[in-house]
Scaffold this motif. Sequence first.
Motif, PDB file in Angstrom:
ATOM      1  N   UNK A  41       0.836  -1.199   0.000  1.00 29.67           N
ATOM      2  CA  UNK A  41       0.000   0.000   0.000  1.00 29.67           C
ATOM      3  C   UNK A  41       0.869   1.247   0.000  1.00 29.67           C
ATOM      4  N   UNK A  42       1.888   1.254   0.846  1.00 27.81           N
ATOM      5  CA  UNK A  42       2.811   2.390   0.885  1.00 27.81           C
ATOM      6  C   UNK A  42       3.593   2.489  -0.419  1.00 27.81           C
ATOM      7  N   UNK A  43       4.008   1.340  -0.965  1.00 26.98           N
ATOM      8  CA  UNK A  43       4.730   1.344  -2.238  1.00 26.98           C
ATOM      9  C   UNK A  43       3.893   1.984  -3.337  1.00 26.98           C
ATOM     10  N   UNK A  44       2.633   1.567  -3.428  1.00 32.64           N
ATOM     11  CA  UNK A  44       1.773   2.079  -4.490  1.00 32.64           C
ATOM     12  C   UNK A  44       1.475   3.554  -4.298  1.00 32.64           C
ATOM     13  N   UNK A  45       1.195   3.966  -3.079  1.00 33.83           N
ATOM     14  CA  UNK A  45       0.910   5.380  -2.836  1.00 33.83           C
ATOM     15  C   UNK A  45       2.074   6.248  -3.303  1.00 33.83           C
ATOM     16  N   UNK A  46       3.293   5.811  -2.987  1.00 39.60           N
ATOM     17  CA  UNK A  46       4.467   6.578  -3.397  1.00 39.60           C
ATOM     18  C   UNK A  46       4.611   6.600  -4.917  1.00 39.60           C
ATOM     19  N   UNK A  47       4.325   5.482  -5.579  1.00 41.93           N
ATOM     20  CA  UNK A  47       4.431   5.430  -7.033  1.00 41.93           C
ATOM     21  C   UNK A  47       3.373   6.295  -7.710  1.00 41.93           C
ATOM     22  N   UNK A  48       2.142   6.250  -7.214  1.00 41.12           N
ATOM     23  CA  UNK A  48       1.077   7.066  -7.805  1.00 41.12           C
ATOM     24  C   UNK A  48       1.422   8.545  -7.721  1.00 41.12           C
ATOM     25  N   UNK A  49       2.090   8.944  -6.654  1.00 41.28           N
ATOM     26  CA  UNK A  49       2.427  10.363  -6.474  1.00 41.28           C
ATOM     27  C   UNK A  49       3.532  10.831  -7.409  1.00 41.28           C
ATOM     28  N   UNK A  50       4.069   9.916  -8.185  1.00 41.31           N
ATOM     29  CA  UNK A  50       5.029  10.265  -9.235  1.00 41.31           C
ATOM     30  C   UNK A  50       4.256  10.445 -10.545  1.00 41.31           C
ATOM     31  N   UNK A  60      12.186   6.283  -7.431  1.00 37.15           N
ATOM     32  CA  UNK A  60      11.563   5.679  -6.253  1.00 37.15           C
ATOM     33  C   UNK A  60      11.837   4.179  -6.220  1.00 37.15           C
ATOM     34  N   UNK A  61      11.658   3.494  -7.351  1.00 38.44           N
ATOM     35  CA  UNK A  61      11.934   2.060  -7.392  1.00 38.44           C
ATOM     36  C   UNK A  61      13.388   1.766  -7.037  1.00 38.44           C
ATOM     37  N   UNK A  62      14.285   2.583  -7.536  1.00 33.59           N
ATOM     38  CA  UNK A  62      15.699   2.385  -7.212  1.00 33.59           C
ATOM     39  C   UNK A  62      15.922   2.501  -5.707  1.00 33.59           C
ATOM     40  N   UNK A  63      15.243   3.448  -5.067  1.00 32.74           N
ATOM     41  CA  UNK A  63      15.396   3.623  -3.624  1.00 32.74           C
ATOM     42  C   UNK A  63      14.797   2.465  -2.840  1.00 32.74           C
ATOM     43  N   UNK A  64      13.815   1.768  -3.423  1.00 31.22           N
ATOM     44  CA  UNK A  64      13.225   0.604  -2.757  1.00 31.22           C
ATOM     45  C   UNK A  64      14.051  -0.657  -2.969  1.00 31.22           C
ATOM     46  N   UNK A  65      14.621  -0.818  -4.155  1.00 31.38           N
ATOM     47  CA  UNK A  65      15.302  -2.061  -4.505  1.00 31.38           C
ATOM     48  C   UNK A  65      16.751  -2.106  -4.038  1.00 31.38           C
ATOM     49  N   UNK A  86      -5.799  12.775  -9.220  1.00 32.35           N
ATOM     50  CA  UNK A  86      -5.256  11.568  -9.863  1.00 32.35           C
ATOM     51  C   UNK A  86      -3.849  11.183  -9.425  1.00 32.35           C
ATOM     52  N   UNK A  87      -3.108  12.096  -8.800  1.00 37.17           N
ATOM     53  CA  UNK A  87      -1.765  11.753  -8.354  1.00 37.17           C
ATOM     54  C   UNK A  87      -1.605  11.911  -6.837  1.00 37.17           C
ATOM     55  N   UNK A  88      -2.706  11.782  -6.118  1.00 33.82           N
ATOM     56  CA  UNK A  88      -2.669  11.958  -4.665  1.00 33.82           C
ATOM     57  C   UNK A  88      -2.687  10.648  -3.899  1.00 33.82           C
TER      58      UNK A  88
END
Length: 397
Positions: free
Chosen positions: A7-16, A29-34, A89-91
């Motif tokens: 849920x947190x992963x998706x929220x952060x991605x949507x905000x991009x 963001x993905x780089x910071x997660x992986x 749409x990006x919140x």
Amino acid sequence: MNATDPVANLAALIRCPSVTPAEGGALALLQSLLTPLGFAVERMTATEEGTPDVENLYARIGSEGPHLMFAGHTDVVPVGDEAAWSHPPFAAEIADGDMFGRGAVDMKGGIACFVAAIARHIEKHGQPKGSMSFLITGDEEGPSINGTSKLLEWAAAKGETWDACVVGEPTNPDQLGDMIKIGRRGSLSGHITVHGVQGHAAYPHLADNPVRGLLQLTHALMSPAFDNGTDNFQPSNLEVTTVDTGNAATNVIPARATAAFNIRFNDTWTAETLRAEIIRRLDEAAATGDLRPDRSPVRYDLVWADRPSHVFLTRNNALISSLSGAVAAVTGKEPKLSTTGGTSDARFIKDYCPVVEFGLVGQTMHMVDERVAVEDLETLTRIYQTFIERWFDHAVS
């Protein structure tokens, strides 16, 4: 940020705001997660004259086989009328159990869940028994020129090989567990121009109406049916998608008429045999027909669209059974194995390794108020996590 939380992963991605071809911060963001999970992350920008540059990401953990790839895209389609959205749409706002946002299901949600699944796997078991990689593009919703196909070529040139791939597209029509895509129909498009003679509508004998010829040709394309379908695929289907004369006057016979068409075809055909059949139909219709009595054959040009998509079917039992078993174990449902729908980037991946597609419920993709049930994010993460364990167990046994 805890990568184990989808849920947190998706929220952060949507905000991009990564509307094609913008990276929008999604790959960063993905780089910071992986990276904290142990992945070696590389970002490459693909270019081609006449198209926008696109940034892509490749990340790998492990150096030995077997090698499992997860593929997807962080780019999203435009939001349309932003005022029509009930939530920005990006919140990534959550209301009544749903997370709203462009890309929620297509397909940042799938990426968010797979990141969480591999993070949980590493937390529980340590590094995979082989290798895992993420192949993420920013050009799936665009022309698909500087995305997955070039990223695969780039990775393969560096010596990367893969044993299997899951694409996280939203494959389920109604509920999680409904459907796994094990192949896709091919897609072939063309554009016909029929040449006539412009004239006065009251004096048709002095003109040659190209609309009549175009009707003959398009009818021949749509009837009879190309085939009756096969064991694994629906019947091939051709649709005429545009018809135009560029003529605003009602009393003028136009000089030319155009039509575009697209056919989604099954494994009865290849792109080459289908082109030959279409040309045969057009030539036959040009020379006959009752819409142009006592006229010479229809004069037409046919231009094929670049880069047809080829039909494919995945038969890899380890991949399909591992994913089907994971779906059944988590949801209690036996997923349907399907080849329906449009094309996806799996059409490029199939040239490198066996590939299937499985992700969220796709009912709201590309729509205003695109959204995903929050509980589905946890369920999909558990499916992916179970699949990872089953696939590596199967692949190394």
